[in-house]
Enzyme design. Structure first.
Site, PDB file in Angstrom:
ATOM      1  N   TYR A 134      35.160 -13.288  30.880  1.00  9.48           N
ATOM      2  CA  TYR A 134      36.523 -12.400  30.832  1.00  9.48           C
ATOM      3  C   TYR A 134      36.592 -11.876  29.441  1.00  9.48           C
ATOM      4  CZ  TYR A 134      37.180 -15.033  35.052  1.00  9.48           C
ATOM      5  OH  TYR A 134      36.975 -15.997  36.277  1.00  9.48           O
ATOM      6  N   TYR A 173      46.634 -13.863  27.266  1.00 16.61           N
ATOM      7  CA  TYR A 173      46.813 -15.143  27.775  1.00 16.61           C
ATOM      8  C   TYR A 173      47.278 -16.110  26.779  1.00 16.61           C
ATOM      9  CZ  TYR A 173      43.877 -13.262  31.565  1.00 16.61           C
ATOM     10  OH  TYR A 173      43.104 -12.395  32.464  1.00 16.61           O
ATOM     11  N   PRO A 215      32.918 -21.001  40.656  1.00 16.47           N
ATOM     12  CA  PRO A 215      33.042 -21.231  39.293  1.00 16.47           C
ATOM     13  C   PRO A 215      32.731 -19.781  38.577  1.00 16.47           C
ATOM     14  CG  PRO A 215      30.983 -22.260  39.558  1.00 16.47           C
ATOM     15  CD  PRO A 215      31.498 -21.736  40.810  1.00 16.47           C
ATOM     16  N   CYS A 275      45.578   0.293  17.896  1.00 12.16           N
ATOM     17  CA  CYS A 275      47.031   0.666  17.815  1.00 12.16           C
ATOM     18  C   CYS A 275      47.892  -0.088  18.470  1.00 12.16           C
ATOM     19  CB  CYS A 275      47.134   2.276  17.727  1.00 12.16           C
ATOM     20  SG  CYS A 275      46.424   2.999  16.295  1.00 12.16           S
ATOM     21  N   GLU A 276      47.894  -1.366  18.494  1.00 10.79           N
ATOM     22  CA  GLU A 276      48.910  -2.164  19.118  1.00 10.79           C
ATOM     23  C   GLU A 276      48.677  -3.564  18.249  1.00 10.79           C
ATOM     24  OE1 GLU A 276      50.536  -2.273  22.332  1.00 10.79           O
ATOM     25  OE2 GLU A 276      49.459  -0.483  23.061  1.00 10.79           O
TER      26      GLU A 276
END
Ligand code: LLP
Length: 403
Positions: free
Chosen positions: A362, A308, A266, A334-335
Site C-alpha cells: 500500500y 491511517y 494476504p 501543499c497539505e
C-alpha cells in the site's frame, strides 16, 4: 546475500545514486521468505495463497509470486487485467470487488475469474443473470472487530463489506430460488490482525454457514496478517494461526464429511517488509518549537502515515552515527503531510538519504499524482541484481489523459 533490511545502507545508497529519489525498492528474497513462511504455516490444511494485489500490483512482483505458486486476489477489472497481463492464469485469480454493478461482474466472468459476491442485492442479480451456470463465492461479514486500527477493520457490524452473518439464511433462500452454485465462502476481517482467535472465529462462522450451502468446498479466510512496522516488533504468529485453522478445518471435515479447501488472501504479509521508499532530505528547517526535515516526497507517494496514522521506521542512511535529534519529518505537498512527529534521528543534513521502511504494501499502489508530481519508479532487487520494474513518471505522463 545482501537484503534490503538493516545493515543494507551501502546497497540503498547505490540504488539512490543509480535510480534517483524518491524511489520504491523491493527485495525479492524477502517476498520469497514471507511466502514460504506462510505456505508452510498453513501446510497442514494445504492452503492456497492468492496475493491481494492491491497491496503491490507491479506485474514483476505478481509474476515473482506466481513462480512460487501464488494466485492473485483482484478487486477491480483493472487489477484482473493487470494480473492476466502478468501471466497469471484466470483460474488462479479471484475477484473480490466492493459493491460492484452486475456489468462489472459480467466483465470479470468474461475474463474467466472466480467472483465473490458481497451483497444480497448483487446475489439476486447474479442469480437472475447466471442462474446455476457460473459458480461463485459469498463474502460473509462475521460481525467481528479485528485489529487495533479502526480505519482498516472490515468485518464489524457497521462495515460496508460482505453479507451480514445475520442474513445468511436470506442468502441461502436466494441461492435456492435461483439455483446459484455457491462453491465458496469468504471472510476478511481487516488488516494488521495479530490475534489467532480472530481467524479461528471467522473460520468458524464460515464452517457454520456452509451447512446452508451444499456446494461449498472453498473457505477463503482472507488476509490481514499483522506485519511489523517498528524494529523489534513481530509479524503475526502465522504458525499458530495456521495450526488452529487446520484443527477446526479437520473438525468440520469430520463432522460434515465434506471437502474443505482453504484459501488465503494476504497482502501486507507477503510484501510489506520487502519494500522501502528512498527519499532525500531537501530542507532542514528550524522553527522555535520544531525542527522540520522536508523530503522530496510526500503523501502523494506514501499516504499510510497520514491516512491511517501508520508508523514507518525512518533511517538516515547518510549519517547513521550522527548525534540523535528530534525531528518532524514532513513531505513536500501543499497539505500537512507529516510522516513522523518528534522522531529521534541521527543528525539530518540537507542532501542526506532517508529510508522509509516497510513500505512495500500500500505504498506505491496508493500513490497519486497530487500536486502534479510524477510518481516514483519501482526497483526490484534480487540478490546482487537490481532492475527497474516501473520507470519514474515524467511530465509527459502527467499530460497523457488530458483532452
Ligand atoms: N482480502 C481483502 C478482501 C481485502 O480487502 C484486503 C485488504 C486483503 C485481502 C489484504 O489485506 P492485508 O493482508 O494486506 O492486510 N491500505 C491499508 C490496508 C487496507 C487493506 C484493504 N483490504 C493499509 O495500508 O494499512
Amino acid at each position: 546475500m545482501r537484503q534490503l533490511s538493516k545493515n543494507d545502507s551501502d546497497r540503498l545508497r547505490a540504488l539512490a545514486t543509480q535510480y534517483g529519489t524518491p524511489a520504491y525498492a523491493y527485495d525479492a528474497e524477502i517476498i520469497r521468505r514471507q511466502y514460504q513462511r506462510l505456505e508452510s504455516a498453513f501446510s497442514a490444511s494445504n492452503a492456497k495463497i492468492r496475493f491481494a494485489m492491491k497491496a503491490l500490483s507491479n506485474p514483476a512482483v505478481l509474476s515473482l509470486l506466481a513462480d512460487l505458486g501464488s494466485g492473485v486476489d483482484a478487486v477491480s477489472i483493472g487489477e484482473v487485467r493487470l494480473a492476466l497481463h502478468a501471466g497469471i492464469p484466470s483460474s488462479d485469480i479471484s475477484f473480490t470487488p466492493s459493491l460492484p454493478p452486475i456489468e462489472v461482474v459480467q466483465q470479470a466472468i468474461d475474463l474467466g475469474v472466480h467472483v465473490t459476491v458481497d451483497s444480497l442485492s448483487l446475489l439476486e442479480k447474479f442469480g437472475r443473470t447466471f442462474g446455476s451456470e457460473v459458480p461463485c463465492s459469498l463474502r460473509i461479514n462475521p460481525h467481528i472487530k479485528a485489529g487495533a486500527n479502526k480505519k482498516v477493520q472490515t468485518g464489524h457490524k457497521k462495515s460496508k463489506f460482505g453479507i451480514s452473518v445475520d442474513f445468511v439464511e436470506r442468502a441461502a433462500d436466494l441461492v435456492s430460488n435461483y439455483g446459484i452454485k455457491v462453491v465458496g465462502l469468504h471472510v476478511h476481517t481487516g488488516s494488521d490482525v495479530a490475534d489467532a482467535e480472530i481467524f479461528v472465529r471467522s473460520a468458524e462462522v464460515l464452517f457454520a454457514a456452509a451447512e446452508l450451502f451444499e456446494d461449498v468446498e472453498i473457505f477463503d479466510l482472507g488476509g490481514g496478517f499483522k506485519v511489523a512496522y517498528r524494529f523489534g516488533e513481530n509479524d503475526a504468529d502465522v504458525e499458530l494461526i495456521g495450526a488452529k485453522c487446520a484443527q477446526i478445518r479437520e473438525q468440520y471435515i469430520q463432522r460434515s464429511g465434506r471437502r474443505a479447501e482453504i484459501w488465503l488472501e494476504p497482502g501486507k504479509y507477503l510484501v510489506s517488509a520487502s519494500g522501502c521508499l528512498l527519499a532525500e532530505a531537501t530542507t532542514v528547517k528550524k522553527s522555535p518549537a520544531v525542527t522540520f526535515v522536508g523530503v522530496d516526497t510526500g503523501l502523494n507517494h506514501l499516504i499510510r502515515p497520514m491516512f491511517y496514522d501508520a508508523y514507518h521506521e525512518i533511517e538516515n542512511i547518510s549519517n547513521p552515527s550522527g548525534v540523535p535529534q528530534k525531528y518532524t519529518v514532513v513531505g513536500n505537498i501543499c497539505e500537512t503531510d507529516t510522516f513522523a512527529k518528534d522522531r529521534m534521528l541521527p543528525e539530518v543534513r540537507e542532501g542526506d538519504l532517508l529510508v522509509f521502511r516497510s513500505a512495500g504494501a500500500y505504498g506505491f499502489t496508493m500513490a497519486s499524482q497530487f500536486n502534479s508530481h510524477p510518481r516514483p519508479p519501482e526497483i526490484l532487487v534480487d540478490a546482487e541484481e537490481s532492475r527497474l520494474i516501473r520507470r519514474r513518471e515524467t511530465f509527459e505522463d502527467l499530460l497523457t489523459a488530458y483532452a
